[in-house]
Scaffold this motif. Structure first.
Motif, mmCIF file in Angstrom:
data_model
loop_
_atom_site.group_PDB
_atom_site.id
_atom_site.type_symbol
_atom_site.label_atom_id
_atom_site.label_comp_id
_atom_site.label_asym_id
_atom_site.label_seq_id
_atom_site.Cartn_x
_atom_site.Cartn_y
_atom_site.Cartn_z
ATOM 1 N N GLU A 79 0.831 -1.206 0.000
ATOM 2 C CA GLU A 79 0.000 0.000 0.000
ATOM 3 C C GLU A 79 0.866 1.256 0.000
ATOM 4 O OE1 GLU A 79 -2.984 0.420 3.258
ATOM 5 O OE2 GLU A 79 -3.794 -1.372 2.261
ATOM 6 N N ASN A 82 2.395 1.790 -3.251
ATOM 7 C CA ASN A 82 1.380 2.245 -4.180
ATOM 8 C C ASN A 82 1.100 3.742 -4.044
ATOM 9 O OD1 ASN A 82 -2.061 2.246 -4.533
ATOM 10 N ND2 ASN A 82 -0.723 1.573 -6.190
ATOM 11 N N LEU A 94 8.168 -1.464 -18.218
ATOM 12 C CA LEU A 94 6.764 -1.311 -18.618
ATOM 13 C C LEU A 94 6.199 -2.699 -18.903
ATOM 14 C CD1 LEU A 94 7.118 1.722 -21.062
ATOM 15 C CD2 LEU A 94 6.529 1.745 -18.632
ATOM 16 N N LEU A 95 4.896 -2.832 -18.801
ATOM 17 C CA LEU A 95 4.252 -4.114 -19.139
ATOM 18 C C LEU A 95 4.083 -4.153 -20.649
ATOM 19 C CD1 LEU A 95 1.589 -4.212 -16.296
ATOM 20 C CD2 LEU A 95 3.845 -5.281 -16.348
ATOM 21 N N ARG A 97 2.686 -6.070 -22.908
ATOM 22 C CA ARG A 97 1.484 -6.446 -23.671
ATOM 23 C C ARG A 97 0.367 -5.421 -23.587
ATOM 24 N NH1 ARG A 97 2.652 -12.127 -22.222
ATOM 25 N NH2 ARG A 97 1.680 -11.725 -20.214
ATOM 26 N N THR A 98 0.560 -4.405 -22.746
ATOM 27 C CA THR A 98 -0.537 -3.449 -22.583
ATOM 28 C C THR A 98 -0.145 -2.096 -23.162
ATOM 29 O OG1 THR A 98 0.308 -2.890 -20.424
ATOM 30 C CG2 THR A 98 -1.368 -4.565 -20.483
ATOM 31 N N GLN A 102 -2.725 2.087 -20.438
ATOM 32 C CA GLN A 102 -2.994 1.055 -19.432
ATOM 33 C C GLN A 102 -1.824 0.873 -18.480
ATOM 34 O OE1 GLN A 102 -3.938 -1.913 -22.270
ATOM 35 N NE2 GLN A 102 -6.156 -1.712 -22.011
ATOM 36 N N PRO A 107 -0.945 1.557 -11.279
ATOM 37 C CA PRO A 107 -0.972 1.921 -9.846
ATOM 38 C C PRO A 107 -2.368 2.341 -9.385
ATOM 39 C CG PRO A 107 0.850 3.003 -10.971
ATOM 40 C CD PRO A 107 -0.003 2.407 -12.034
ATOM 41 N N ILE A 109 -5.181 1.132 -10.562
ATOM 42 C CA ILE A 109 -5.984 -0.094 -10.431
ATOM 43 C C ILE A 109 -5.807 -0.654 -9.026
ATOM 44 C CG2 ILE A 109 -6.192 -2.501 -11.165
ATOM 45 C CD1 ILE A 109 -5.417 -1.602 -13.970
ATOM 46 N N TYR A 110 -4.529 -0.747 -8.599
ATOM 47 C CA TYR A 110 -4.291 -1.338 -7.281
ATOM 48 C C TYR A 110 -4.758 -0.426 -6.150
ATOM 49 C CZ TYR A 110 -1.801 -4.903 -9.803
ATOM 50 O OH TYR A 110 -1.504 -5.921 -10.654
ATOM 51 N N LEU A 115 -12.728 3.146 -13.390
ATOM 52 C CA LEU A 115 -12.186 3.209 -14.744
ATOM 53 C C LEU A 115 -12.153 4.632 -15.308
ATOM 54 C CD1 LEU A 115 -11.204 1.471 -17.184
ATOM 55 C CD2 LEU A 115 -13.552 1.581 -18.001
ATOM 56 N N ARG A 118 -9.627 6.753 -13.617
ATOM 57 C CA ARG A 118 -8.324 6.186 -13.946
ATOM 58 C C ARG A 118 -7.834 6.703 -15.283
ATOM 59 N NH1 ARG A 118 -9.749 0.393 -12.934
ATOM 60 N NH2 ARG A 118 -9.350 -0.060 -15.105
ATOM 61 N N ARG A 119 -8.725 6.598 -16.267
ATOM 62 C CA ARG A 119 -8.402 7.075 -17.612
ATOM 63 C C ARG A 119 -7.970 8.536 -17.577
ATOM 64 N NH1 ARG A 119 -10.423 2.865 -21.087
ATOM 65 N NH2 ARG A 119 -8.669 1.610 -20.404
ATOM 66 N N ARG A 154 3.830 7.083 -15.008
ATOM 67 C CA ARG A 154 3.313 6.045 -14.133
ATOM 68 C C ARG A 154 3.716 6.299 -12.673
ATOM 69 N NH1 ARG A 154 5.276 0.026 -15.292
ATOM 70 N NH2 ARG A 154 7.175 0.909 -14.395
ATOM 71 N N ARG B 11 -5.630 -11.764 -22.335
ATOM 72 C CA ARG B 11 -4.536 -11.292 -23.177
ATOM 73 C C ARG B 11 -3.351 -12.244 -23.086
ATOM 74 N NH1 ARG B 11 -5.126 -5.606 -22.516
ATOM 75 N NH2 ARG B 11 -4.181 -5.938 -20.512
ATOM 76 N N LEU B 317 4.531 -1.507 -8.015
ATOM 77 C CA LEU B 317 3.516 -0.478 -8.239
ATOM 78 C C LEU B 317 2.369 -0.577 -7.241
ATOM 79 C CD1 LEU B 317 3.378 -0.469 -12.133
ATOM 80 C CD2 LEU B 317 4.667 1.027 -10.602
ATOM 81 N N GLY B 318 2.466 -1.555 -6.326
ATOM 82 C CA GLY B 318 1.480 -1.579 -5.245
ATOM 83 C C GLY B 318 0.542 -2.770 -5.219
ATOM 84 N N LYS B 320 -0.919 -6.074 -4.042
ATOM 85 C CA LYS B 320 -0.800 -6.883 -2.836
ATOM 86 C C LYS B 320 -0.777 -8.343 -3.255
ATOM 87 C CE LYS B 320 -3.163 -3.471 -0.088
ATOM 88 N NZ LYS B 320 -4.412 -3.052 0.520
ATOM 89 N N HIS B 323 -3.855 -9.480 -4.971
ATOM 90 C CA HIS B 323 -4.030 -9.031 -6.361
ATOM 91 C C HIS B 323 -3.340 -9.992 -7.325
ATOM 92 C CE1 HIS B 323 -4.454 -4.803 -4.519
ATOM 93 N NE2 HIS B 323 -5.659 -5.206 -4.915
#
Lengths: 225, 403
Positions: A79, A82, A94-95, A97-98, A102, A107, A109-110, A115, A118-119, A154, B11, B317-318, B320, B323
């Motif tokens: 937490e 985050n 970076l991820l 596939r996204t 996204q 961060p 999302i968690y 949504l 977030r956007r 991010r 995905r 990035l947080g 838990k 998750h």
């Protein structure tokens, strides 16, 4: 607001003790731009992991925003990562596939942000680093400098207490690296607290305070004029 | 949040379709087997039950026992025990038996004009109709007077009537019946309705004559081949079996001279066979689901290893523990679920194919579909727990530096 008190970190390789930090004490105030410098093996990566709440110290205390973390649970630590810490890595991380948008949303999302909000927050963060127009690209479709901007967006998106940047220019050419460092300078002038971990003197020069580590101890802690 | 996780799961599954498909194969086969088994089980049982019902309801067949071969004699059924009087006595001394007909049968050649065919001649009485639930379509069946007078009356099965007379009217026509080396002239008094072929053989290819005529004129014997008895209900049939057994054991001085077969016994045997089959196929389904589960676990472990760095990033990035756990569990569940849906598709296909082959209507019940899908999800969940747990416990520092 950040307080490191006599922090030790010892790794165990089987039975052999490997001390990485041997008692480090310093504080970071809101709005500082701090560089942590040192050659490899000096303990700067370990220090950055501890400051990033990715690991627990073996000894000593770490205070962030009035909270001491060496005895709190894994999930509480998640937490804090985050909400209080923004990471920028040498490898971008970076991820793949996204999309960029996204990636910046992760961060949030968690944190449980819905949504729509977030956007909006992710877009704002991307606009701050000058990438408001490439939202739907995947990380492999953009340049290294742009990737690092996404990573900065991010790191910013949850409005953290500090931004921890670990060799953020290590994988970039010097011109792009300079641009990234200028972004950090900008962010700092807007009030963000920035901790830059590096082994290069020229990069540390962007900061207003430099802590030099050697063999797990602080060698120098001085304000750059 | 869940939706987001589901999207991530999909995905990652579509990023390596062949691998995903292969790891789902076990589940697909298992689920298809469950669907097919339930469908085949239900269909085959329905088919067999309807065939049994076709035999007439609550009937008991009484056949001669098998004689032991001793000295120079060959083992064969007793042929010199069942008389008409014995049949009447069974009926009189067994209160639970509602009706009973003697049956004598042999093969004969039927000749009408220039046409001749071979058919089974069944000598019996009027109660044959009710016991077998089998009635004439044209004319009438055998009557008591026919038996009393040893009349040369013949009732034709529908196929025999077709073969001998085609579309012409068979009633009142003469038929020559050649049995052994003698020929008799019979008059057609009726044609039976069509009866679907069942466990009792093909009724349509038989002809029916009075039992007395059969014994005295045709087969030249004092004995009948068997009796068919009927009870009022399936409970009474059980009692009737006991009563007949008691009476025959007493009057024949031993229980080895006759055999009783009731529908209950037939159903029991068929149930046993179906059960054995179900256990076998169920075992196959269980093993495939197990193997499928192991496949899912395997691929999930690979996936966790491959995505160690991603897990590290998410933790930094947080994310838990829960998750990360949720993300991988949903992925395992999706593997199970999608495998289940594909399995249902193939199971249905198999069920329809086999039903066509077996000649019954394909039954794919909602219950079996839900059951199979439930199993697939459960397997996915169960075998996903360990990999997901493993992922959730990764140390973020180590995960981030994983190459």
């Amino acid at each position: 607001m950040i307080e490191v008190k006599d922090m030790h970190k010892t790794y165990f390789m089987g039975k052999i003790k490997v001390p990485a930090l041997r008692g480090v004490t310093f504080g970071v105030q809101d709005g500082e731009f701090l560089a942590i410098m040192g050659p490899s093996g000096s303990g700067k990566s370990t220090l950055m992991h501890l400051m990033g709440c990715l690991d627990y110290p073996t000894e000593g205390e770490y205070w962030i925003d009035g909270r001491e973390i060496s005895s709190i649970s894994d999930d509480r630590l998640a937490e804090i990562r985050n909400q209080k810490i923004g990471f920028v890595f040498q490898q971008f991380n970076l991820l793949s596939r996204t999309t960029i948008l996204q990636n910046v949303e992760v961060p949030l999302i968690y944190r449980g942000v819905n949504l729509r909000r977030r956007r909006q927050l992710a877009k704002e963060a991307l606009e701050k680093v000058g990438l408001g127009h490439r939202l739907t690209h995947k990380p492999n479709e953009i340049s290294g400098g742009q990737k690092q901007r996404v990573a900065i967006a991010r790191a910013l998106v949850n409005n953290p207490a500090i931004i921890l940047a670990d060799e953020p220019t290590g994988n970039l050419d010097s011109k792009t690296g300079q641009e990234i460092l200028e972004i950090f300078t900008d962010l700092n002038s807007q009030g963000h607290t920035i901790v830059l971990v590096t082994h290069e003197k020229e990069i540390a020069e962007y900061a207003r305070r430099v802590i030099e580590l050697r063999d797990g101890r602080i060698l120098k802690d001085e304000v750059v004029v | 949040m869940i939706l987001e996780t589901l999207r991530i799961a999909l995905r990652s599954m579509t990023s390596n379709k062949l691998r995903t498909f292969l790891s789902m194969l076990g589940i697909i086969i298992g689920v298809a087997a469950v669907i097919a088994i339930v469908s085949i089980g239900t269909g085959a049982r329905g088919e067999v039950t309807s065939q049994i019902a076709n035999l007439g309801s609550n009937t008991i067949n009484i056949n001669p026992g098998i004689q032991r071969g001793e000295g120079g004699r060959i083992s064969r059924p007793y042929t010199d025990i069942f008389t008409l009087e014995l049949g009447e006595n069974i009926l009189n001394y067994s209160p639970a038996v509602k009706a009973l007909v003697p049956v004598g049968q042999g093969s004969a050649l039927l000749i009408s004009g220039s046409t001749n065919i071979r058919a089974t001649v069944v000598g019996t009485g009027p109660d044959y109709q009710a016991i077998n639930d089998y009635y004439p379509e044209l004319g009438r069946f055998l009557q008591h007077e026919d038996l009393q007078q040893n009349s040369n009356v013949v009732i034709l099965g529908s196929e025999v009537a077709d073969d001998l007379f085609g579309s012409g009217d068979p009633l009142g026509r003469k038929v020559r019946l050649s049995y052994g080396n003698r020929t008799h002239i019979f008059t057609v008094f009726g044609v039976m309705e069509e009866k679907s072929m069942g466990l009792g053989g093909n009724f349509n290819a038989q002809v029916y004559i009075p039992i007395t005529t059969y014994m005295q004129k045709v087969a030249n014997t004092r004995y009948v081949d068997s009796y068919t008895a009927q009870a009022g209900s399936s409970e009474e049939a059980k009692i009737a079996v006991g009563q007949i057994e008691y009476f025959l054991t007493k009057s024949l001085d031993g229980s080895d001279k006759f055999r009783l077969t009731s529908q209950d016994q037939i159903i029991e045997v068929i149930d046993q066979v179906t059960n054995t089959l179900n256990i076998m196929l169920g075992g196959i389904a269980g093993i495939s689901l197990l193997v499928g589960g192991i496949g899912i676990m395997n691929i999930m472990l690979v996936s966790v290893t491959e995505r160690t760095r991603e897990i590290g990033i998410r933790k930094a990035l947080g994310a838990k523990r829960r998750h990360i756990m949720r993300q991988f569990l949903i992925e395992a569940l999706s593997l199970g679920g999608i495998g289940g849906v594909i399995g249902i598709f193939f199971g249905r296909l198999g069920a329809v194919g086999i039903a066509r082959f077996g000649g019954w209507a394909p039954v794919v019940s909602v219950v079996s579909v839900l059951l199979a899908l439930g199993f697939a999800l459960l397997v996915g969940l169960f075998f996903g727990i360990y990999p997901a747990y493993k992922a959730s416990r990764l140390d973020p520092v180590k995960a981030l530096s994983y190459e």
